[in-house]
Design an enzyme around this catalytic site. Structure first.
Site, PDB file in Angstrom:
ATOM      1  N   LYS A 286      43.231  27.653  34.619  1.00 59.01           N
ATOM      2  CA  LYS A 286      44.429  27.684  35.469  1.00 59.01           C
ATOM      3  C   LYS A 286      44.130  27.187  36.889  1.00 59.01           C
ATOM      4  O   LYS A 286      43.064  27.510  37.433  1.00 59.01           O
ATOM      5  CB  LYS A 286      44.913  29.142  35.536  1.00 59.01           C
ATOM      6  CG  LYS A 286      46.255  29.332  36.180  1.00 59.01           C
ATOM      7  CD  LYS A 286      46.621  30.803  36.278  1.00 59.01           C
ATOM      8  CE  LYS A 286      46.058  31.453  37.515  1.00 59.01           C
ATOM      9  NZ  LYS A 286      46.811  32.576  38.054  1.00 59.01           N
TER      10      LYS A 286
ATOM     11  N   LYS B  63      44.300  29.616  43.590  1.00 56.57           N
ATOM     12  CA  LYS B  63      43.902  29.523  44.994  1.00 56.57           C
ATOM     13  C   LYS B  63      42.464  29.969  45.200  1.00 56.57           C
ATOM     14  O   LYS B  63      41.810  29.568  46.148  1.00 56.57           O
ATOM     15  CB  LYS B  63      44.751  30.367  45.950  1.00 56.57           C
ATOM     16  CG  LYS B  63      45.879  31.167  45.419  1.00 56.57           C
ATOM     17  CD  LYS B  63      46.561  31.918  46.563  1.00 56.57           C
ATOM     18  CE  LYS B  63      47.938  32.385  46.181  1.00 56.57           C
ATOM     19  NZ  LYS B  63      47.950  33.512  45.235  1.00 56.57           N
TER      20      LYS B  63
ATOM     21  N   LYS C  26      39.547  38.651  36.356  1.00 60.29           N
ATOM     22  CA  LYS C  26      39.293  38.772  37.796  1.00 60.29           C
ATOM     23  C   LYS C  26      38.085  39.655  38.092  1.00 60.29           C
ATOM     24  O   LYS C  26      37.347  39.399  39.032  1.00 60.29           O
ATOM     25  CB  LYS C  26      40.532  39.297  38.533  1.00 60.29           C
ATOM     26  CG  LYS C  26      41.645  38.254  38.571  1.00 60.29           C
ATOM     27  CD  LYS C  26      42.637  38.499  39.680  1.00 60.29           C
ATOM     28  CE  LYS C  26      43.567  37.293  39.797  1.00 60.29           C
ATOM     29  NZ  LYS C  26      44.613  37.442  40.789  1.00 60.29           N
TER      30      LYS C  26
HETATM   31  N1  AQP Z   1      48.390  27.554  37.830  1.00 60.95           N
HETATM   32  C1  AQP Z   1      49.593  28.121  37.786  1.00 60.95           C
HETATM   33  N2  AQP Z   1      50.578  27.571  37.029  1.00 60.95           N
HETATM   34  C2  AQP Z   1      51.826  28.135  36.993  1.00 60.95           C
HETATM   35  N3  AQP Z   1      52.157  29.253  37.690  1.00 60.95           N
HETATM   36  C3  AQP Z   1      51.199  29.824  38.456  1.00 60.95           C
HETATM   37  N4  AQP Z   1      51.198  30.912  39.241  1.00 60.95           N
HETATM   38  C4  AQP Z   1      49.978  31.058  39.803  1.00 60.95           C
HETATM   39  N5  AQP Z   1      49.154  30.079  39.389  1.00 60.95           N
HETATM   40  C5  AQP Z   1      49.883  29.296  38.548  1.00 60.95           C
HETATM   41  C6  AQP Z   1      52.362  31.771  39.463  1.00 60.95           C
HETATM   42  O1  AQP Z   1      52.553  31.925  40.853  1.00 60.95           O
HETATM   43  C7  AQP Z   1      53.115  33.219  41.095  1.00 60.95           C
HETATM   44  C8  AQP Z   1      52.382  33.876  42.205  1.00 60.95           C
HETATM   45  O2  AQP Z   1      51.034  34.114  41.813  1.00 60.95           O
HETATM   46  P1  AQP Z   1      50.116  35.018  42.722  1.00 60.95           P
HETATM   47  O3  AQP Z   1      49.680  34.287  43.909  1.00 60.95           O
HETATM   48  O4  AQP Z   1      50.799  36.277  43.008  1.00 60.95           O
HETATM   49  O5  AQP Z   1      48.889  35.373  41.817  1.00 60.95           O
HETATM   50  P2  AQP Z   1      48.055  34.574  40.782  1.00 60.95           P
HETATM   51  O6  AQP Z   1      48.830  34.348  39.541  1.00 60.95           O
HETATM   52  O7  AQP Z   1      46.793  35.352  40.639  1.00 60.95           O
HETATM   53  O8  AQP Z   1      47.811  33.165  41.494  1.00 60.95           O
HETATM   54  P3  AQP Z   1      46.443  32.510  41.818  1.00 60.95           P
HETATM   55  O9  AQP Z   1      46.720  31.211  42.526  1.00 60.95           O
HETATM   56  O10 AQP Z   1      45.587  32.420  40.613  1.00 60.95           O
HETATM   57  O11 AQP Z   1      45.849  33.498  42.878  1.00 60.95           O
HETATM   58  P4  AQP Z   1      44.410  34.119  42.960  1.00 60.95           P
HETATM   59  O12 AQP Z   1      43.465  32.948  42.928  1.00 60.95           O
HETATM   60  O13 AQP Z   1      44.421  34.854  44.262  1.00 60.95           O
HETATM   61  O14 AQP Z   1      44.259  35.013  41.783  1.00 60.95           O
HETATM   62  C9  AQP Z   1      53.066  33.982  39.781  1.00 60.95           C
HETATM   63  O15 AQP Z   1      54.352  33.972  39.200  1.00 60.95           O
HETATM   64  C10 AQP Z   1      52.105  33.188  38.942  1.00 60.95           C
HETATM   65  O16 AQP Z   1      52.414  33.287  37.571  1.00 60.95           O
END
Ligand code: AQP
Length: 346
Positions: free
Chosen positions: A208, A211, A125
């Site tokens: 992955k 968002k 990140k």
């Molecule tokens: N691609 C994914 N596949 C499976 N699980 C996922 N999670 C996120 N992306 C995937 C799971 O969703 C939960 C919440 O995640 P989060 O929003 O708190 O943070 P993150 O993992 O950082 O998700 P993003 O979408 O990648 O957000 P940004 O882009 O803001 O960093 C967690 O349990 C995560 O494992």
């Protein structure tokens, strides 16, 4: 040693589930399949479930205040629309329960720099500009450990990307218990697995689905309409081969594997069963079938989420009641922690 009886009186259930989602923008299919779908499945009489919109984690990257408020409500609305019952599960936003930040500070003093420097998500990140990243982004896994241990949670359903943070949570619990010669914080079990613990980008099967990916075509957003979902699957990157009938045929075909994984998770069946069903089909034939299933399952959730969002007062009341319930569990655990470490509480 902490009085075992007192310690166990802090817990009503044998198994307590905690998990959270950041309100950093709209949710993706990855968040749904990797996390929220399983939050719903874990609501049962055996588990006490606590689900949190982790707004304090969200600000590790700058958030527009108006959007942060709306995104917080939207995640709560999504939880409910997806099937979380706020009368049974405890549903709240993190900043409404100040004990999270209070225990987070204590864990900043338990976690070691070397442990934090190994966290790959910080490296991903912060990227090349890590000197300019917020200190909070570096410290965030210690706050995540506090989120979980503040409730003595025993089970934490998360996507595969959170595995390392859960190992850190275990390390923090073990070190705290060791340093203060207590058996106070549980060593939490991660609940990772299921068919879709890692949903990948539709544009690159090695990345992955996220968002914050600059390409909207890389993800299905919870809220995309049917035409958009069909278009995104149509444009999803694939290879030239037909779909295999058995798992070894997916080797070195990350995009094919991803679409098959998504289909399997949506249809609640194993990858083997999916391949039996669709093996031999060309992607041009399979993609519309996948899109149709996604629309059928996601549309009612989006519609309900939008309906709930029309009444934000109702969401605020649910979150406020959830925060009161959460504090009833978190308060005594924080007080006991203060007592253990010698904080005077006159
Ligand atoms: N691609 C994914 N596949 C499976 N699980 C996922 N999670 C996120 N992306 C995937 C799971 O969703 C939960 C919440 O995640 P989060 O929003 O708190 O943070 P993150 O993992 O950082 O998700 P993003 O979408 O990648 O957000 P940004 O882009 O803001 O960093 C967690 O349990 C995560 O494992």
């Amino acid at each position: 040693m902490v009085d075992k009886e007192k310690q166990s009186s802090l817990k009503k259930f044998e198994k307590r589930v905690f998990s959270g989602v950041q309100p950093t923008g709209g949710l993706t299919l990855g968040n749904y399949l990797g996390a929220v779908k399983r939050f719903v499945e874990m609501q049962s009489e055996d588990y006490e479930t606590i689900y949190c919109v982790v707004d304090q984690h969200a600000i590790t990257a700058w958030q527009n205040p108006l959007e942060l408020r709306e995104n917080t409500r939207q995640i709560a609305a999504f939880f409910i629309a997806a099937g979380i019952d706020p009368n049974s599960a405890i549903l709240f936003n993190q900043s409404a329960v100040p004990e999270h930040a209070q225990l987070g500070w204590i864990f900043n003093c338990v976690a070691r720099m070397g442990w934090m420097q190994r966290m790959t998500q910080f490296k991903d990140k912060a990227g090349k500009n890590s000197q300019n990243a917020a200190l909070g982004l570096f410290a965030y896994p210690a706050l995540m450990a506090a989120d979980i241990l503040l409730y003595h949670a025993t089970h934490v359903p998360v996507g595969d990307d959170q595995k390392q943070h859960l190992e850190l949570t275990r390390d923090i619990a073990i070190k705290f218990n060791h340093d203060y010669k207590v058996d106070f914080f549980p060593v939490t079990e991660p609940v990772i697995g299921g068919t879709a613990s890692r949903v990948m980008s539709l544009r690159d099967g090695t990345k992955k689905m996220s968002k914050s990916d600059p390409s909207d075509l890389s993800r299905i957003n919870m809220g995309d309409d049917a035409d958009t979902i069909f278009l995104k699957f149509k444009k999803a990157k694939t290879d030239a081969g037909a779909l295999p009938s058995e798992i070894p045929g997916l080797k070195n075909r990350p995009e094919a594997e991803n679409l098959i994984t998504i289909y399997s998770a949506l249809s609640n069946q194993s990858i083997e069963s999916t391949l039996k069903e669709v093996g031999g089909k060309q992607f041009s034939e399979f993609k519309p079938i996948l899109a149709e299933l996604a629309v059928e399952l996601l549309s009612p959730i989006s519609t309900e989420m939008n309906r709930l969002m029309q009444n934000s007062e109702e969401i605020d009341i649910i979150l406020s009641k959830g925060a009161d319930r959460a504090r009833k569990i978190a308060g005594p655990i924080l007080q006991k922690t203060y007592e253990i470490i010698g904080m005077l509480q006159p």
